[in-house]
Design an enzyme around this catalytic site. Sequence first.
Site, mmCIF file in Angstrom:
data_model
loop_
_atom_site.group_PDB
_atom_site.id
_atom_site.type_symbol
_atom_site.label_atom_id
_atom_site.label_comp_id
_atom_site.label_asym_id
_atom_site.label_seq_id
_atom_site.Cartn_x
_atom_site.Cartn_y
_atom_site.Cartn_z
ATOM 1 N N ASP A 154 0.830 -1.201 0.000
ATOM 2 C CA ASP A 154 0.000 0.000 0.000
ATOM 3 C C ASP A 154 0.875 1.267 0.000
ATOM 4 O O ASP A 154 1.959 1.281 0.596
ATOM 5 C CB ASP A 154 -0.891 -0.029 1.233
ATOM 6 C CG ASP A 154 -2.107 0.864 1.125
ATOM 7 O OD1 ASP A 154 -2.388 1.353 0.020
ATOM 8 O OD2 ASP A 154 -2.784 1.069 2.159
ATOM 9 N N HIS A 155 0.415 2.297 -0.649
ATOM 10 C CA HIS A 155 1.036 3.629 -0.669
ATOM 11 C C HIS A 155 2.569 3.569 -0.691
ATOM 12 O O HIS A 155 3.243 3.936 0.268
ATOM 13 C CB HIS A 155 0.536 4.467 0.504
ATOM 14 C CG HIS A 155 -0.909 4.807 0.375
ATOM 15 N ND1 HIS A 155 -1.396 5.631 -0.622
ATOM 16 C CD2 HIS A 155 -1.981 4.403 1.095
ATOM 17 C CE1 HIS A 155 -2.713 5.724 -0.505
ATOM 18 N NE2 HIS A 155 -3.084 4.985 0.519
ATOM 19 N N GLY A 204 -8.026 8.320 7.378
ATOM 20 C CA GLY A 204 -8.226 8.623 8.781
ATOM 21 C C GLY A 204 -9.676 8.917 9.127
ATOM 22 O O GLY A 204 -10.575 8.858 8.292
ATOM 23 N N GLY A 213 -11.649 4.327 3.367
ATOM 24 C CA GLY A 213 -13.051 3.942 3.531
ATOM 25 C C GLY A 213 -13.568 4.000 4.952
ATOM 26 O O GLY A 213 -14.784 4.012 5.172
#
Length: 289
Positions: free
Chosen positions: A80-81, A182, A217
């Site tokens: 991720d990221h 967040g 999400g």
Amino acid sequence: MDNLRTSLAAAQSNGTAIGHFNISDWVLLKAVFSAAQELKVPVVVGLSEGERAFVGVAQVAALVKSLREEQGAPIFLNADHTHSLDSAIAAAKAGFDSIVFDLSALPFEENIKQTKQAVEALKSINPMILIEGEIGNIGTGSEIHESMADLSSELTTPEEARQYVESTGVDILAPAVGNAHGMLQSMLKGDVKKHLDIPRIREIKRASGSFLTLHGGSGTEDRDLQEAIKAGINIIHINTELRVAWRHGLEDAFAKQPREVVPYKLLPVAEEAVKQVVLARLRLFNQVQ
């Protein structure tokens, strides 16, 4: 067993979405895997660069591989990221199923240029790996924020989505459509929910023809998530909700067993708390009870 691409295609055909849950230890991985097994649905576990540094790139790849092979379960691993090509290459060589190559902080044309180069480099290591790119601004940090910036002027446009996908060759696109990383304190109590730009998602899907991921999400209105899936979202990321459940689970374990020092007697409480969040989200994404 299906790979991630065929699982995404099946989800898209069925009108469902694959849940993506970030992990940073074995407790979280066990919770996510157990929930997916109980509902018999595919799942993606993801680790940011910081999470991978803590757990270990090769180590988490080995853990997920063992679960997939021993249980015959469709559990997939995502980097991720990822903000550098070196970090992405390390994940590809370790056997990750997908990589989010996130250069969304760069100017649009530079994002396209470097992402295209990354796609070519990573596909040369593993032609089956899926590469996700990101455009627009969805904020940073899967944590509890005191406030959130107004990102409405930095949402992804359908034309940007079309140009980006065509120019880079990414397999998956992560757009900014009202989502944000967040949660706010008020979201923990359920007083406030995030809301998505559903028409924009539908237009981006039509323009790009790509698989779409919804990052950030956690704390989003359930109805919005359901409508987002109908509009073309294929993967939904949940992280902060799991971190909150993990924390609360540990606090409950310590409160109920104040003198206990054995980790394997305390940690199952946190595992179960996380599992319940994952179950609720997977039921929503897959339309199962």
